[in-house]
Design a protein around this motif. Structure first.
Motif, PDB file in Angstrom:
ATOM      1  N   TRP A   7       0.831  -1.213   0.000  1.00  0.00           N
ATOM      2  CA  TRP A   7       0.000   0.000   0.000  1.00  0.00           C
ATOM      3  C   TRP A   7       0.860   1.256   0.000  1.00  0.00           C
ATOM      4  N   HIS A   8       1.972   1.224   0.692  1.00  0.00           N
ATOM      5  CA  HIS A   8       2.876   2.378   0.682  1.00  0.00           C
ATOM      6  C   HIS A   8       3.399   2.628  -0.740  1.00  0.00           C
ATOM      7  N   TRP A   9       3.819   1.550  -1.413  1.00  0.00           N
ATOM      8  CA  TRP A   9       4.357   1.692  -2.766  1.00  0.00           C
ATOM      9  C   TRP A   9       3.290   2.137  -3.754  1.00  0.00           C
ATOM     10  N   LEU A  10       2.061   1.669  -3.596  1.00  0.00           N
ATOM     11  CA  LEU A  10       0.972   2.101  -4.480  1.00  0.00           C
ATOM     12  C   LEU A  10       0.664   3.586  -4.303  1.00  0.00           C
ATOM     13  N   ILE A  11       0.703   4.065  -3.080  1.00  0.00           N
ATOM     14  CA  ILE A  11       0.458   5.490  -2.824  1.00  0.00           C
ATOM     15  C   ILE A  11       1.586   6.328  -3.418  1.00  0.00           C
ATOM     16  N   VAL A  12       2.830   5.890  -3.269  1.00  0.00           N
ATOM     17  CA  VAL A  12       3.965   6.610  -3.854  1.00  0.00           C
ATOM     18  C   VAL A  12       3.843   6.633  -5.372  1.00  0.00           C
ATOM     19  N   LEU A  13       3.480   5.508  -5.986  1.00  0.00           N
ATOM     20  CA  LEU A  13       3.299   5.434  -7.431  1.00  0.00           C
ATOM     21  C   LEU A  13       2.172   6.365  -7.890  1.00  0.00           C
ATOM     22  N   LEU A  14       1.077   6.402  -7.162  1.00  0.00           N
ATOM     23  CA  LEU A  14      -0.037   7.280  -7.503  1.00  0.00           C
ATOM     24  C   LEU A  14       0.370   8.750  -7.435  1.00  0.00           C
ATOM     25  N   VAL A  15       1.118   9.130  -6.423  1.00  0.00           N
ATOM     26  CA  VAL A  15       1.578  10.520  -6.287  1.00  0.00           C
ATOM     27  C   VAL A  15       2.526  10.883  -7.431  1.00  0.00           C
TER      28      VAL A  15
END
Length: 80
Positions: A7-15
């Motif tokens: 979830w951390h990596w998905l949020i970073v990718l989205l940003v």
């Protein structure tokens, strides 16, 4: 707490996608790939020329004729 979850990596990718956009990320990826390919080709080409230059030095024989009669051999001439 020391590792990041998916979830951390998905949020970073989205940003990152929201900031840069997909088109710019695609262009940056292709530019990076071309740069890496050029670097590999340069390193490979540098090794090839280094191997060719590592051979024996050219042999100079005393039987060669001088093209110009005004040419002076610096090793044969001494200062007076």
């Amino acid at each position: 707490m020391g590792t990041f979850s998916i979830w951390h990596w998905l949020i970073v990718l989205l940003v990152v996608v929201l900031i840069f956009g997909t088109k710019k990320l695609k262009n940056m990826g292709s530019d990076l790939g071309a740069a890496v390919k050029g670097f590999k080709d340069g390193v490979k080409g540098g090794m090839d020329t280094a191997d060719d230059a590592g051979g024996s030095p050219p042999q100079v024989t005393g039987t060669q004729k001088k093209a110009d009669p005004n040419t002076v051999d610096v090793e044969a001439k001494t200062k007076s």
